[in-house]
Motif scaffolding. Sequence first.
Motif, PDB file in Angstrom:
ATOM      1  N   TYR A 261    -113.852  26.114 -73.751  1.00 27.13           N
ATOM      2  CA  TYR A 261    -114.551  27.369 -73.988  1.00 27.13           C
ATOM      3  C   TYR A 261    -114.724  28.103 -72.659  1.00 27.13           C
ATOM      4  CZ  TYR A 261    -115.546  26.096 -78.784  1.00 27.13           C
ATOM      5  OH  TYR A 261    -115.417  25.771 -80.114  1.00 27.13           O
ATOM      6  N   TYR A 262    -114.396  29.379 -72.682  1.00 31.37           N
ATOM      7  CA  TYR A 262    -114.492  30.222 -71.496  1.00 31.37           C
ATOM      8  C   TYR A 262    -115.439  31.388 -71.762  1.00 31.37           C
ATOM      9  CZ  TYR A 262    -110.050  28.013 -70.137  1.00 31.37           C
ATOM     10  OH  TYR A 262    -109.051  27.124 -69.813  1.00 31.37           O
ATOM     11  N   CYS A 263    -116.277  31.697 -70.803  1.00 27.80           N
ATOM     12  CA  CYS A 263    -116.978  32.965 -70.855  1.00 27.80           C
ATOM     13  C   CYS A 263    -116.213  33.954 -69.981  1.00 27.80           C
ATOM     14  CB  CYS A 263    -118.430  32.844 -70.408  1.00 27.80           C
ATOM     15  SG  CYS A 263    -118.666  32.458 -68.674  1.00 27.80           S
ATOM     16  N   ALA A 264    -116.363  35.223 -70.315  1.00 26.85           N
ATOM     17  CA  ALA A 264    -115.651  36.263 -69.592  1.00 26.85           C
ATOM     18  C   ALA A 264    -116.453  37.553 -69.633  1.00 26.85           C
ATOM     19  CB  ALA A 264    -114.264  36.479 -70.199  1.00 26.85           C
ATOM     20  N   ALA A 265    -116.150  38.437 -68.705  1.00 25.54           N
ATOM     21  CA  ALA A 265    -116.864  39.705 -68.613  1.00 25.54           C
ATOM     22  C   ALA A 265    -115.871  40.855 -68.550  1.00 25.54           C
ATOM     23  CB  ALA A 265    -117.768  39.729 -67.377  1.00 25.54           C
ATOM     24  N   THR A 266    -116.295  41.978 -69.111  1.00 23.26           N
ATOM     25  CA  THR A 266    -115.465  43.178 -69.095  1.00 23.26           C
ATOM     26  C   THR A 266    -116.316  44.418 -68.910  1.00 23.26           C
ATOM     27  OG1 THR A 266    -113.910  44.540 -70.348  1.00 23.26           O
ATOM     28  CG2 THR A 266    -115.575  43.377 -71.624  1.00 23.26           C
ATOM     29  N   GLY A 267    -115.756  45.380 -68.206  1.00 16.59           N
ATOM     30  CA  GLY A 267    -116.385  46.690 -68.101  1.00 16.59           C
ATOM     31  C   GLY A 267    -115.838  47.632 -69.151  1.00 16.59           C
ATOM     32  N   GLY A 268    -114.917  47.135 -69.977  1.00 16.12           N
ATOM     33  CA  GLY A 268    -114.300  47.943 -71.018  1.00 16.12           C
ATOM     34  C   GLY A 268    -114.790  47.571 -72.396  1.00 16.12           C
ATOM     35  N   ASP A 269    -113.905  47.640 -73.368  1.00 22.17           N
ATOM     36  CA  ASP A 269    -114.229  47.365 -74.762  1.00 22.17           C
ATOM     37  C   ASP A 269    -114.492  45.878 -74.974  1.00 22.17           C
ATOM     38  OD1 ASP A 269    -112.547  48.129 -77.949  1.00 22.17           O
ATOM     39  OD2 ASP A 269    -114.434  47.108 -77.503  1.00 22.17           O
ATOM     40  N   PHE A 270    -115.710  45.528 -75.337  1.00 20.03           N
ATOM     41  CA  PHE A 270    -116.063  44.106 -75.439  1.00 20.03           C
ATOM     42  C   PHE A 270    -115.362  43.418 -76.614  1.00 20.03           C
ATOM     43  CE2 PHE A 270    -118.998  43.819 -79.076  1.00 20.03           C
ATOM     44  CZ  PHE A 270    -119.240  45.158 -79.336  1.00 20.03           C
ATOM     45  N   ARG A 271    -114.753  44.212 -77.541  1.00 18.27           N
ATOM     46  CA  ARG A 271    -114.033  43.608 -78.670  1.00 18.27           C
ATOM     47  C   ARG A 271    -112.564  43.344 -78.346  1.00 18.27           C
ATOM     48  NH1 ARG A 271    -116.721  47.954 -80.523  1.00 18.27           N
ATOM     49  NH2 ARG A 271    -118.493  47.660 -81.911  1.00 18.27           N
ATOM     50  N   ALA A 272    -112.088  43.868 -77.245  1.00 17.40           N
ATOM     51  CA  ALA A 272    -110.665  43.783 -76.919  1.00 17.40           C
ATOM     52  C   ALA A 272    -110.396  42.609 -75.991  1.00 17.40           C
ATOM     53  CB  ALA A 272    -110.198  45.079 -76.263  1.00 17.40           C
ATOM     54  N   GLU A 273    -109.589  41.646 -76.463  1.00 18.36           N
ATOM     55  CA  GLU A 273    -109.297  40.473 -75.640  1.00 18.36           C
ATOM     56  C   GLU A 273    -108.695  40.856 -74.301  1.00 18.36           C
ATOM     57  OE1 GLU A 273    -108.420  37.320 -79.293  1.00 18.36           O
ATOM     58  OE2 GLU A 273    -107.139  37.394 -77.532  1.00 18.36           O
ATOM     59  N   SER A 274    -107.851  41.854 -74.307  1.00 19.13           N
ATOM     60  CA  SER A 274    -107.145  42.236 -73.088  1.00 19.13           C
ATOM     61  C   SER A 274    -108.039  42.918 -72.071  1.00 19.13           C
ATOM     62  CB  SER A 274    -105.975  43.148 -73.430  1.00 19.13           C
ATOM     63  OG  SER A 274    -106.444  44.324 -74.060  1.00 19.13           O
ATOM     64  N   ALA A 275    -109.251  43.289 -72.463  1.00 11.75           N
ATOM     65  CA  ALA A 275    -110.147  44.026 -71.562  1.00 11.75           C
ATOM     66  C   ALA A 275    -110.874  43.127 -70.579  1.00 11.75           C
ATOM     67  CB  ALA A 275    -111.162  44.825 -72.370  1.00 11.75           C
ATOM     68  N   TYR A 276    -110.838  41.811 -70.811  1.00 12.12           N
ATOM     69  CA  TYR A 276    -111.628  40.891 -69.989  1.00 12.12           C
ATOM     70  C   TYR A 276    -110.894  40.543 -68.699  1.00 12.12           C
ATOM     71  CZ  TYR A 276    -114.956  40.471 -73.743  1.00 12.12           C
ATOM     72  OH  TYR A 276    -115.924  40.749 -74.674  1.00 12.12           O
ATOM     73  N   ASN A 277    -111.576  40.706 -67.576  1.00 12.42           N
ATOM     74  CA  ASN A 277    -110.914  40.447 -66.295  1.00 12.42           C
ATOM     75  C   ASN A 277    -111.731  39.577 -65.347  1.00 12.42           C
ATOM     76  OD1 ASN A 277    -112.778  42.456 -65.979  1.00 12.42           O
ATOM     77  ND2 ASN A 277    -111.353  43.993 -65.254  1.00 12.42           N
ATOM     78  N   TYR A 278    -112.863  39.080 -65.792  1.00 10.46           N
ATOM     79  CA  TYR A 278    -113.637  38.113 -65.009  1.00 10.46           C
ATOM     80  C   TYR A 278    -113.858  36.900 -65.895  1.00 10.46           C
ATOM     81  CZ  TYR A 278    -114.562  42.191 -62.121  1.00 10.46           C
ATOM     82  OH  TYR A 278    -114.421  43.300 -61.338  1.00 10.46           O
ATOM     83  N   TRP A 279    -113.582  35.714 -65.337  1.00 11.59           N
ATOM     84  CA  TRP A 279    -113.565  34.506 -66.160  1.00 11.59           C
ATOM     85  C   TRP A 279    -114.370  33.379 -65.535  1.00 11.59           C
ATOM     86  CZ3 TRP A 279    -111.166  34.416 -70.883  1.00 11.59           C
ATOM     87  CH2 TRP A 279    -110.347  35.514 -71.176  1.00 11.59           C
ATOM     88  N   GLY A 280    -115.006  32.603 -66.418  1.00 12.23           N
ATOM     89  CA  GLY A 280    -115.612  31.360 -65.982  1.00 12.23           C
ATOM     90  C   GLY A 280    -114.553  30.279 -65.860  1.00 12.23           C
TER      91      GLY A 280
END
Length: 121
Positions: A93-112
């Motif tokens: 399980y990974y947590c991730a953060a995005t400054g974009g659309d929180f529903r879009a998998e491709s929007a996440y660019n910071y990862w645990g």
Amino acid sequence: VQLVESGGGLVQAGGSLRLSCAASEGTFVGYGLGWFRQPPGKERELVVSIPWTGHNIYYADSVKGRFTTSRDNAKSTVYLQINNLKPEDTAVYYCAATGGDFRAESAYNYWGQGSQVTVSS
């Protein structure tokens, strides 16, 4: 933003687990946060995500009713509560953060770093 996860482990089917993800550097201000999982031999998928406001949380159909997420913006921490665990929940399980659309998998660019959750039957 740097993310640090904790709380994974080995759990029996039917049990519960809570994962935490905290910002070790930076804050969660303005970021959407997501929880992804990658089962053995499968693709990584977004299962839960929560916007900065905490409203309109997204849950994948496969986890609805068993997974709950919440965030504490003051502590820059997000939580994933998993109840009634099933063997098919076994995954990293990974947590991730995005400054974009929180529903879009491709929007996440910071990862645990990822947390292993193993559910025994």
